[in-house]
Design an enzyme around this catalytic site. Structure first.
Site, short mmCIF file in Angstrom:
data_model
loop_
_atom_site.label_atom_id
_atom_site.label_comp_id
_atom_site.label_asym_id
_atom_site.label_seq_id
_atom_site.Cartn_x
_atom_site.Cartn_y
_atom_site.Cartn_z
N GLY A 204 -0.52 4.77 -8.70
CA GLY A 204 -1.37 3.61 -8.92
C GLY A 204 -2.54 3.71 -7.94
O GLY A 204 -2.74 4.75 -7.30
N GLY A 293 4.07 -0.17 -5.96
CA GLY A 293 3.78 -1.54 -6.35
C GLY A 293 3.98 -2.52 -5.20
O GLY A 293 4.45 -2.14 -4.12
N ARG A 294 3.60 -3.77 -5.44
CA ARG A 294 3.67 -4.80 -4.41
C ARG A 294 4.44 -6.02 -4.92
O ARG A 294 4.25 -6.45 -6.05
CB ARG A 294 2.26 -5.21 -3.96
CG ARG A 294 1.49 -4.05 -3.34
CD ARG A 294 0.14 -4.50 -2.81
NE ARG A 294 0.24 -5.48 -1.75
CZ ARG A 294 0.48 -5.18 -0.47
NH1 ARG A 294 0.61 -3.92 -0.09
NH2 ARG A 294 0.55 -6.13 0.44
N HIS A 467 -35.07 5.20 -13.81
CA HIS A 467 -34.93 6.65 -13.73
C HIS A 467 -35.45 7.13 -12.39
O HIS A 467 -36.52 6.69 -11.97
CB HIS A 467 -35.74 7.31 -14.84
CG HIS A 467 -35.69 8.81 -14.77
ND1 HIS A 467 -34.56 9.53 -15.11
CD2 HIS A 467 -36.63 9.72 -14.38
CE1 HIS A 467 -34.82 10.82 -14.95
NE2 HIS A 467 -36.06 10.97 -14.50
P1 NAD Z 1 0.86 0.02 -8.88
O1 NAD Z 1 1.86 -0.84 -9.52
O2 NAD Z 1 -0.54 -0.08 -9.27
O3 NAD Z 1 1.28 1.55 -9.09
C1 NAD Z 1 2.54 2.03 -8.72
C2 NAD Z 1 2.82 3.30 -9.48
O4 NAD Z 1 4.05 3.81 -9.01
C3 NAD Z 1 2.95 3.11 -10.98
O5 NAD Z 1 2.12 4.03 -11.64
C4 NAD Z 1 4.43 3.36 -11.24
O6 NAD Z 1 4.66 3.97 -12.48
C5 NAD Z 1 4.79 4.29 -10.10
N1 NAD Z 1 6.20 4.25 -9.71
C6 NAD Z 1 6.98 3.16 -9.57
N2 NAD Z 1 8.22 3.54 -9.14
C7 NAD Z 1 8.18 4.88 -8.99
C8 NAD Z 1 9.12 5.85 -8.58
N3 NAD Z 1 10.36 5.51 -8.19
N4 NAD Z 1 8.74 7.15 -8.55
C9 NAD Z 1 7.50 7.51 -8.91
N5 NAD Z 1 6.57 6.64 -9.33
C10 NAD Z 1 6.91 5.33 -9.35
O7 NAD Z 1 1.07 -0.20 -7.31
P2 NAD Z 1 0.23 0.24 -6.04
O8 NAD Z 1 -0.59 1.45 -6.29
O9 NAD Z 1 1.25 0.27 -4.95
O10 NAD Z 1 -0.74 -0.98 -5.83
C11 NAD Z 1 -0.23 -2.30 -5.68
C12 NAD Z 1 -1.21 -3.31 -6.17
O11 NAD Z 1 -2.34 -3.33 -5.33
C13 NAD Z 1 -1.68 -3.01 -7.57
O12 NAD Z 1 -1.79 -4.20 -8.29
C14 NAD Z 1 -3.03 -2.41 -7.34
O13 NAD Z 1 -3.91 -2.61 -8.42
C15 NAD Z 1 -3.50 -3.13 -6.09
N6 NAD Z 1 -4.45 -2.29 -5.38
C16 NAD Z 1 -5.69 -2.16 -5.90
C17 NAD Z 1 -6.60 -1.34 -5.29
C18 NAD Z 1 -7.95 -1.20 -5.89
O14 NAD Z 1 -8.31 -2.00 -6.72
N7 NAD Z 1 -8.72 -0.20 -5.51
C19 NAD Z 1 -6.25 -0.60 -4.17
C20 NAD Z 1 -4.97 -0.75 -3.69
C21 NAD Z 1 -4.07 -1.59 -4.31
#
Ligand code: NAD
Length: 488
Positions: A204, A293-294, A467
């Protein structure tokens, strides 16, 4: 009712019976934005936060420090190719990375913004109350009472409305605890040295951003993502392009990977996983980042004593951010069904405050949220992916324009990526915009504004873009919907 003291004075100190218009619980971007907007509406606002420094995850261990490091990474990547740009360090001189200075700059940025927030709170005469807040129960005679515990010093705050903005924290895999080798967003931002190798679990935003940063600084990075592609919520073509560029940059990407075990070795970590073909694999590294995830922070805050309803820990709200408990609102990362993004949190706070103040407002629309991922290459997207648009029954018309055809992209040496427009064939309604490439996180702002104003492909095809700019790639992508890009 007794007269209220001036805004900014602590009502509970000056008059224990006094009642704020709104008490905001949590001082991250959702909470502090709501508090400021409330004050702008002329409301008496209290902002309660357990941390003595306002700013929440975003400012201290999220958006701001991460983007500071990403800027360093971008500069470093440019400087690695300095000669290509006609820049020479001189005979024998070598570019070196001073990680301690990088960290110092990051901390200075945070400190500057904490001070900025303190200034804004004073300017708007918001009563900032340090301490851990808990709801005491349902509304009584139109007033909520909140218990505040500041390291054992207990007090109460009374308010006609309460906004819950307590944010989220990184989830860990079962049995794991964060330390100096098993990292979440918090520990990885405080590393004293650039690790030689890093396994990133989860692709993610958090996972791919840290993968991108540390790869720039020379770390051997391996990504393990459970789902079949990187950045799964993005359009499929964006995921594919990110994987292509990441591989070109030397990042190992494993999708469809099921992590079985994370163990510590003598001097690092060992991650066992099952790959996409079902084969057992092991990856050893100096550190592992868990970015899966969070979780919302809704425990231990008295919610169970109210009518507020939860869905797997997230707070259920209506389109005005109201919970089932009269006068209690929820905003930001704790809200069920909203993406956990600082800018969404901030906007949901402004919506809640407008509702409380009885002003006009529009609810947060899920299909008009900019999603920005600050990797190299950057990703900026809004609205429906091509697959989602088709699923919803739209007859879809797609336009795609590669940055390879954009003159500014050549100037800044950044030719990877493209702009993709997903439109409805009938009236040219713009359903989704998906950008991967230079400044994608800035370019997406135009798309969101246009979608908010219900612009069409035709409007955009006749909108003059300067441009040479990267934004011309947007113009060409809109043209491409009708098979009429100029530069490709
Ligand atoms: P996320 O939920 O966006 O992504 C987590 C990823 O981990 C998913 O793709 C999921 O399939 C994968 N996953 C889950 N369990 C797993 C496992 N056991 N093994 C392998 N893969 C697994 O979570 P995040 O990246 O931790 O971010 C948390 C939140 O914070 C999200 O909502 C994100 O959008 C937000 N965030 C946004 C930004 C940004 O906008 N630039 C930056 C940081 C965080």
């Amino acid at each position: 009712m007794q007269p209220l003291p001036e805004r900014g004075a602590l009502l509970s100190e000056t008059n224990p019976e006094a009642v704020y218009d709104v008490a905001v619980l949590g001082g991250g971007p959702a909470g502090y934005t709501a508090a400021i907007r409330g004050a702008e509406y002329g409301l008496k606002v209290a902002l309660i936060d357990a941390s003595p420094k306002l700013g929440g995850t975003c400012l201290h261990v999220g958006c701001i420090p991460t983007k500071a490091l990403l800027f360093n990474a971008e500069l470093w990547d440019y400087l690695k190719d300095a000669e290509e740009y006609g820049l020479n360090f001189g005979e024998g001189a070598k570019l070196t990375l001073d990680w301690a200075a990088v960290q110092k700059r990051k901390s200075a940025i945070i400190t500057k913004h904490v001070k900025g927030l303190e200034f804004l709170m004073k300017k708007h005469k918001i009563a900032v109350i340090p301490g851990y807040a808990r709801l005491t129960g349902a509304i009584k005679d139109g007033v909520h009472t909140v218990d505040v515990d500041a390291s054992g010093a207990k007090s109460q705050v009374k308010a006609k409305n309460v906004i819950l903005a307590t944010g989220s924290q990184a989830k860990l895999l079962p049995g794991l605890a964060a330390d100096d080798r098993i990292l979440t967003n918090i520990e990885i931002l405080a590393l004293e040295q650039v690790p030689k190798s890093l396994v990133v679990i989860g692709a993610g935003a958090v996972g791919v951003e840290f993968a991108s940063i540390f790869r720039s600084f020379g770390t051997e990075v391996t990504i393990l993502e459970f789902l079949p592609r990187l950045v799964p919520p993005e359009d499929g073509e964006i995921s594919k392009e990110l994987a292509r560029v990441f591989r070109k940059r030397g990042i190992e990407t494993n999708t469809g990977a099921r992590v079985e075990k994370v163990e510590k070795t003598a001097d690092g970590v060992k991650v066992s996983y099952t790959d996409a073909s079902g084969k057992a694999q092991v990856k050893e590294a100096e550190k592992v980042l868990v970015a899966v995830g969070r979780a919302p922070q809704t425990e231990e805050m008295g919610i169970e004593k109210t009518r507020v309803e939860l869905d797997r820990g997230f707070v259920k709200v209506n389109e005005w951010q109201e919970t089932a408990e009269p006068g209690v609102y929820a905003i930001g990362d704790i809200v069920a069904g909203l993406p956990q993004l600082a800018h969404v949190g901030a906007m949901s706070g402004m919506v809640a405050m407008a509702k409380i103040a009885g002003r006009t407002f529009r609810p947060v629309r899920r299909d008009r949220i900019p999603n920005c991922t600050y990797t190299d290459p950057q990703i900026g997207s809004a609205g429906l992916t091509e697959a989602q648009a088709k699923e919803k029954g739209h007859e879809v018309k797609v336009g795609k324009f590669p940055f390879a055809g954009n003159s500014k992209a050549t100037i800044v040496g950044s030719h990877d990526g493209f702009v993709k427009i997903v439109s409805d064939a009938k009236f040219g309604e713009i359903l989704g915009v998906h950008i991967i490439g230079p400044q994608a996180t800035e370019l997406i702002a135009e798309a969101v504004a246009v979608m908010e104003l219900e612009g069409t492909v035709e409007h955009l095809m006749f909108t003059i873009h300067a441009h040479p700019t990267l934004s011309e790639a947007m113009l060409d992508a809109y043209g491409a919907v009708e098979g009429m890009a100029i530069n490709a």
